[in-house]
Enzyme design. Structure first.
Site, short mmCIF file in Angstrom:
data_model
loop_
_atom_site.label_atom_id
_atom_site.label_comp_id
_atom_site.label_asym_id
_atom_site.label_seq_id
_atom_site.Cartn_x
_atom_site.Cartn_y
_atom_site.Cartn_z
N TYR A 97 -4.62 4.06 0.22
CA TYR A 97 -4.04 2.98 0.93
C TYR A 97 -2.45 3.38 1.60
CZ TYR A 97 -7.33 -0.05 -1.52
OH TYR A 97 -8.39 -0.41 -1.99
N HIS A 106 -13.12 5.85 -6.56
CA HIS A 106 -13.00 4.71 -5.49
C HIS A 106 -14.57 4.64 -4.85
CE1 HIS A 106 -10.11 3.20 -2.17
NE2 HIS A 106 -11.45 2.79 -2.04
#
Length: 299
Positions: free
Chosen positions: A47, A96
């Protein structure tokens, strides 16, 4: 309000996702969210805003994510995130995505493509190897709980088979248009908490990025919202909570933060929970690798 994980630790049932959040807005937004009552923040190295989150969270409890290029470098990746987040340990650290791709350096979270424009997948690092490295983080005291993200039933079953510490969480896309009842029930049956990323179906952001349709425009959900005098988003989040899942909607607006947190103040009837089951379209709105990685990892 919290869910107890399979290792005895608890996790707040509603959190704040910071994907695609503007860096300049993060600090004040997270401070405001803490004042409202949020204690669950969903971050990832990909991010590219961990430093900004860390600035606001030096005294808060945080969860992190292991990016796909770091499967062979789990310890270094975790320490890198801890440093940026200004924390001594993470409450929860996730794999992830169930794929290892070519390592490009700790902190470099791009998705390298090969000469054909297809995701450059590593074939010499197994998910089992990655998981045992995740377990080592727990033994080192760097992480309290570990989990997985975007794993289907088969990959989750495999993880249960080879794990010494079984995953506490599986974070997946799920919302009324993509209910994934079989996967949700499988995880919960085996003591794995389901966290819903994209719990609102991505709304406008995913419509722009992937051309998908949001469940927030569904007439049945709108009707339920009118009945309870709530927003459609509040109905959808409450539905997720009453499935015994954790929801982590992303927002950059203070009024939406307040609105989201108020879903703890009401309850949907069984009749309306059953009605929401009828809108399922098995419709994925997010994480569509074929569109940006040149390969359909769900095939």
């Amino acid at each position: 309000m919290a869910i107890t994980l399979n290792n005895g630790f608890t996790m707040p049932i509603i959190g704040l996702g910071v994907w695609r959040m503007e860096k300049k807005a993060i600090k004040n937004l997270i401070i405001d969210s803490i004042k409202i009552g949020f204690r669950h923040f969903d971050c990832a190295s990909d991010y590219k805003n961990e430093a900004e989150v860390g600035e606001a969270l030096s005294e808060a409890i945080e969860s992190g994510l292991l990016w796909n290029t770091d499967h062979g470098h789990v310890l270094e990746a975790c320490k890198h995130s801890l440093k940026k987040l200004r924390l001594d340990y993470l409450d929860l650290y996730l794999v992830h995505f169930p794929v290892s791709i070519r390592h490009t350096g700790i902190g470099a979270t791009g998705s390298p493509l090969d000469e054909d424009g297809v995701l450059d997948i590593e074939t010499n690092i197994s998910l089992e190897t990655t998981w045992h490295a995740m377990e080592d983080l727990v033994s080192r005291g760097l992480v309290r709980s570990i989990g997985i993200s975007n794993y289907d039933i088969f990959l989750t079953r495999d993880c249960l088979a080879y794990s010494k510490i079984k995953p506490a969480v599986n974070q997946i896309e799920t919302h009324p248009y993509f209910q994934r009842e079989s996967l949700v029930k499988f995880c919960q049956k085996h003591g794995i908490c389901v966290t819903a990323h994209t719990p609102l179906g991505g709304a406008e952001a995913n419509a722009k990025r992937f051309g998908t349709v949001s469940c927030l425009d569904d007439p049945i959900l709108k009707g339920i919202a009118e009945k309870y005098k709530k927003t459609v988003a509040q109905i959808v989040l409450r539905w997720g909570i009453q499935r015994n899942s954790v929801v982590i909607p992303k927002t950059s607006k203070l009024e939406r933060l307040q609105e989201n947190f108020k879903v703890l103040e009401f309850e949907l009837s069984k009749e309306d929970m059953d009605l929401i089951k009828t809108v399922d379209k098995n419709y994925r709105t997010n994480i569509q690798p074929a569109k940006f990685w040149g390969i359909d990892l769900y095939a």
